[in-house]
Motif scaffolding. Sequence first.
Motif, PDB file in Angstrom:
ATOM      1  N   ARG A  22       0.839  -1.201   0.000  1.00  0.00           N
ATOM      2  CA  ARG A  22       0.000   0.000   0.000  1.00  0.00           C
ATOM      3  C   ARG A  22       0.876   1.253   0.000  1.00  0.00           C
ATOM      4  NH1 ARG A  22      -3.492   3.043  -1.827  1.00  0.00           N
ATOM      5  NH2 ARG A  22      -4.738   4.258  -0.395  1.00  0.00           N
ATOM      6  N   ALA A  23       1.947   1.241   0.773  1.00  0.00           N
ATOM      7  CA  ALA A  23       2.853   2.390   0.815  1.00  0.00           C
ATOM      8  C   ALA A  23       3.454   2.652  -0.567  1.00  0.00           C
ATOM      9  CB  ALA A  23       3.956   2.159   1.849  1.00  0.00           C
ATOM     10  N   ALA A  24       3.923   1.599  -1.221  1.00  0.00           N
ATOM     11  CA  ALA A  24       4.505   1.750  -2.560  1.00  0.00           C
ATOM     12  C   ALA A  24       3.462   2.294  -3.532  1.00  0.00           C
ATOM     13  CB  ALA A  24       5.052   0.414  -3.050  1.00  0.00           C
ATOM     14  N   LEU A  27       2.853   6.007  -2.941  1.00  0.00           N
ATOM     15  CA  LEU A  27       3.983   6.832  -3.372  1.00  0.00           C
ATOM     16  C   LEU A  27       4.243   6.744  -4.870  1.00  0.00           C
ATOM     17  CD1 LEU A  27       6.464   6.001  -0.483  1.00  0.00           C
ATOM     18  CD2 LEU A  27       5.192   8.119  -0.794  1.00  0.00           C
ATOM     19  N   GLY A  28       3.585   5.801  -5.530  1.00  0.00           N
ATOM     20  CA  GLY A  28       3.827   5.612  -6.960  1.00  0.00           C
ATOM     21  C   GLY A  28       5.213   5.077  -7.226  1.00  0.00           C
ATOM     22  N   THR A  29       5.676   4.198  -6.371  1.00  0.00           N
ATOM     23  CA  THR A  29       7.017   3.648  -6.502  1.00  0.00           C
ATOM     24  C   THR A  29       6.956   2.136  -6.331  1.00  0.00           C
ATOM     25  OG1 THR A  29       9.301   3.930  -5.762  1.00  0.00           O
ATOM     26  CG2 THR A  29       7.635   3.941  -4.049  1.00  0.00           C
ATOM     27  N   THR A  30       8.104   1.516  -6.213  1.00  0.00           N
ATOM     28  CA  THR A  30       8.150   0.066  -6.070  1.00  0.00           C
ATOM     29  C   THR A  30       8.462  -0.322  -4.634  1.00  0.00           C
ATOM     30  OG1 THR A  30      10.515  -0.058  -6.516  1.00  0.00           O
ATOM     31  CG2 THR A  30       9.029  -0.151  -8.431  1.00  0.00           C
ATOM     32  N   GLN A  31       8.187  -1.559  -4.319  1.00  0.00           N
ATOM     33  CA  GLN A  31       8.555  -2.068  -3.003  1.00  0.00           C
ATOM     34  C   GLN A  31      10.076  -2.107  -2.861  1.00  0.00           C
ATOM     35  OE1 GLN A  31       6.446  -5.688  -2.031  1.00  0.00           O
ATOM     36  NE2 GLN A  31       4.475  -4.809  -2.644  1.00  0.00           N
ATOM     37  N   GLY A  32      10.765  -2.332  -3.970  1.00  0.00           N
ATOM     38  CA  GLY A  32      12.223  -2.319  -3.967  1.00  0.00           C
ATOM     39  C   GLY A  32      12.781  -0.968  -3.539  1.00  0.00           C
ATOM     40  N   PHE A  33      12.123   0.109  -3.963  1.00  0.00           N
ATOM     41  CA  PHE A  33      12.549   1.446  -3.547  1.00  0.00           C
ATOM     42  C   PHE A  33      12.421   1.584  -2.038  1.00  0.00           C
ATOM     43  CE2 PHE A  33      11.513   5.825  -2.406  1.00  0.00           C
ATOM     44  CZ  PHE A  33      12.633   6.490  -2.872  1.00  0.00           C
ATOM     45  N   LEU A  34      11.312   1.116  -1.485  1.00  0.00           N
ATOM     46  CA  LEU A  34      11.120   1.188  -0.032  1.00  0.00           C
ATOM     47  C   LEU A  34      12.166   0.357   0.705  1.00  0.00           C
ATOM     48  CD1 LEU A  34       7.226   1.065   0.178  1.00  0.00           C
ATOM     49  CD2 LEU A  34       8.717   3.029   0.587  1.00  0.00           C
ATOM     50  N   ARG A  35      12.486  -0.805   0.151  1.00  0.00           N
ATOM     51  CA  ARG A  35      13.542  -1.628   0.765  1.00  0.00           C
ATOM     52  C   ARG A  35      14.887  -0.886   0.724  1.00  0.00           C
ATOM     53  NH1 ARG A  35      11.425  -5.454  -2.570  1.00  0.00           N
ATOM     54  NH2 ARG A  35       9.847  -6.716  -1.567  1.00  0.00           N
ATOM     55  N   ALA A  36      15.164  -0.239  -0.410  1.00  0.00           N
ATOM     56  CA  ALA A  36      16.442   0.461  -0.589  1.00  0.00           C
ATOM     57  C   ALA A  36      16.586   1.618   0.392  1.00  0.00           C
ATOM     58  CB  ALA A  36      16.579   0.960  -2.029  1.00  0.00           C
ATOM     59  N   ILE A  37      15.529   2.392   0.597  1.00  0.00           N
ATOM     60  CA  ILE A  37      15.658   3.504   1.543  1.00  0.00           C
ATOM     61  C   ILE A  37      15.689   2.985   2.980  1.00  0.00           C
ATOM     62  CG2 ILE A  37      14.743   5.252  -0.023  1.00  0.00           C
ATOM     63  CD1 ILE A  37      12.112   5.169   1.530  1.00  0.00           C
ATOM     64  N   GLY A  38      15.141   1.810   3.209  1.00  0.00           N
ATOM     65  CA  GLY A  38      15.288   1.171   4.509  1.00  0.00           C
ATOM     66  C   GLY A  38      16.719   0.719   4.733  1.00  0.00           C
ATOM     67  N   ARG A  47       7.542  -3.754  12.204  1.00  0.00           N
ATOM     68  CA  ARG A  47       7.156  -5.066  11.680  1.00  0.00           C
ATOM     69  C   ARG A  47       5.859  -5.522  12.336  1.00  0.00           C
ATOM     70  NH1 ARG A  47      10.489  -7.469   7.593  1.00  0.00           N
ATOM     71  NH2 ARG A  47      12.365  -6.183   7.548  1.00  0.00           N
ATOM     72  N   SER A  48       4.985  -6.107  11.536  1.00  0.00           N
ATOM     73  CA  SER A  48       3.750  -6.681  12.069  1.00  0.00           C
ATOM     74  C   SER A  48       4.098  -7.962  12.817  1.00  0.00           C
ATOM     75  CB  SER A  48       2.779  -6.980  10.923  1.00  0.00           C
ATOM     76  OG  SER A  48       3.286  -8.044  10.131  1.00  0.00           O
ATOM     77  N   ASP A  49       3.128  -8.544  13.487  1.00  0.00           N
ATOM     78  CA  ASP A  49       3.357  -9.810  14.180  1.00  0.00           C
ATOM     79  C   ASP A  49       3.847 -10.882  13.214  1.00  0.00           C
ATOM     80  OD1 ASP A  49       2.611  -8.687  16.573  1.00  0.00           O
ATOM     81  OD2 ASP A  49       0.538  -9.392  16.460  1.00  0.00           O
ATOM     82  N   GLY A  50       3.433 -10.800  11.954  1.00  0.00           N
ATOM     83  CA  GLY A  50       3.857 -11.758  10.943  1.00  0.00           C
ATOM     84  C   GLY A  50       5.193 -11.408  10.297  1.00  0.00           C
ATOM     85  N   GLY A  51       5.818 -10.292  10.716  1.00  0.00           N
ATOM     86  CA  GLY A  51       7.125  -9.901  10.189  1.00  0.00           C
ATOM     87  C   GLY A  51       7.078  -9.000   8.973  1.00  0.00           C
ATOM     88  N   HIS A  52       5.890  -8.545   8.590  1.00  0.00           N
ATOM     89  CA  HIS A  52       5.752  -7.679   7.414  1.00  0.00           C
ATOM     90  C   HIS A  52       6.034  -6.219   7.773  1.00  0.00           C
ATOM     91  CE1 HIS A  52       4.064 -10.996   5.139  1.00  0.00           C
ATOM     92  NE2 HIS A  52       3.321 -11.261   6.201  1.00  0.00           N
ATOM     93  N   ARG A  53       6.647  -5.500   6.846  1.00  0.00           N
ATOM     94  CA  ARG A  53       6.952  -4.085   7.070  1.00  0.00           C
ATOM     95  C   ARG A  53       5.662  -3.277   7.115  1.00  0.00           C
ATOM     96  NH1 ARG A  53      10.845  -6.021   3.514  1.00  0.00           N
ATOM     97  NH2 ARG A  53      13.010  -5.576   4.069  1.00  0.00           N
ATOM     98  N   ARG A  54       5.629  -2.316   8.047  1.00  0.00           N
ATOM     99  CA  ARG A  54       4.498  -1.408   8.189  1.00  0.00           C
ATOM    100  C   ARG A  54       5.040   0.015   8.298  1.00  0.00           C
ATOM    101  NH1 ARG A  54      -0.552  -3.860   7.815  1.00  0.00           N
ATOM    102  NH2 ARG A  54      -1.312  -2.220   9.153  1.00  0.00           N
ATOM    103  N   TYR A  55       4.424   0.935   7.569  1.00  0.00           N
ATOM    104  CA  TYR A  55       4.903   2.314   7.471  1.00  0.00           C
ATOM    105  C   TYR A  55       3.895   3.299   8.050  1.00  0.00           C
ATOM    106  CZ  TYR A  55       8.202   0.226   4.240  1.00  0.00           C
ATOM    107  OH  TYR A  55       9.178  -0.554   3.691  1.00  0.00           O
ATOM    108  N   SER A  56       4.420   4.370   8.632  1.00  0.00           N
ATOM    109  CA  SER A  56       3.581   5.440   9.164  1.00  0.00           C
ATOM    110  C   SER A  56       3.443   6.546   8.121  1.00  0.00           C
ATOM    111  CB  SER A  56       4.211   6.011  10.438  1.00  0.00           C
ATOM    112  OG  SER A  56       5.412   6.707  10.121  1.00  0.00           O
ATOM    113  N   ARG A  57       2.518   7.465   8.374  1.00  0.00           N
ATOM    114  CA  ARG A  57       2.368   8.610   7.465  1.00  0.00           C
ATOM    115  C   ARG A  57       3.624   9.469   7.457  1.00  0.00           C
ATOM    116  NH1 ARG A  57      -3.347  11.221   8.890  1.00  0.00           N
ATOM    117  NH2 ARG A  57      -2.224  11.416  10.831  1.00  0.00           N
ATOM    118  N   TYR A  58       4.254   9.628   8.613  1.00  0.00           N
ATOM    119  CA  TYR A  58       5.503  10.390   8.670  1.00  0.00           C
ATOM    120  C   TYR A  58       6.564   9.740   7.784  1.00  0.00           C
ATOM    121  CZ  TYR A  58       9.904  12.249  10.374  1.00  0.00           C
ATOM    122  OH  TYR A  58      11.155  12.798  10.431  1.00  0.00           O
ATOM    123  N   GLN A  59       6.700   8.422   7.870  1.00  0.00           N
ATOM    124  CA  GLN A  59       7.682   7.714   7.051  1.00  0.00           C
ATOM    125  C   GLN A  59       7.356   7.843   5.569  1.00  0.00           C
ATOM    126  OE1 GLN A  59       7.302   3.929   9.053  1.00  0.00           O
ATOM    127  NE2 GLN A  59       9.367   4.147   9.921  1.00  0.00           N
TER     128      GLN A  59
END
Length: 112
Positions: A22-24, A27-38, A47-59
């Motif tokens: 949803r974040a990607a 932002l109109g970008t890829t999940q790879g971009f989000l991984r790269a800036i991470g 991380r969610s209980d299942g280990g998935h990345r979760r982003y805030s509005r600030y992020q």
Amino acid sequence: MTADDSFGRLDDDDYPAYTMGRAAEMLGTTQGFLRAIGEARLITPLRSDGGHRRYSRYQLRIAARARELVDQGTPIEAACRIVILEDQLEEAQRINEQLRGSKRAPHRRTGS
């Protein structure tokens, strides 16, 4: 946590409400971009209980600024550093203004 508790957090800029997909999309970008800036340590998603990345509005706002710079041709590592420095400058200016405001406040004199 109840539904009322979750609803109350919707106004919280730091609440990690968005999945990576949803974040990607937002932002109109890829999940790879989000991984790269991470990896560049610009943002660290929770991380969610299942280990998935979760982003805030600030992020997401920070990520959007990095994306603007990358779209203008700035290498991703440099874009991340620029955004970090811009964020630090903004915070320092905010603190400076608060300190100036507290010095302007009239002081009460006692005694005499």
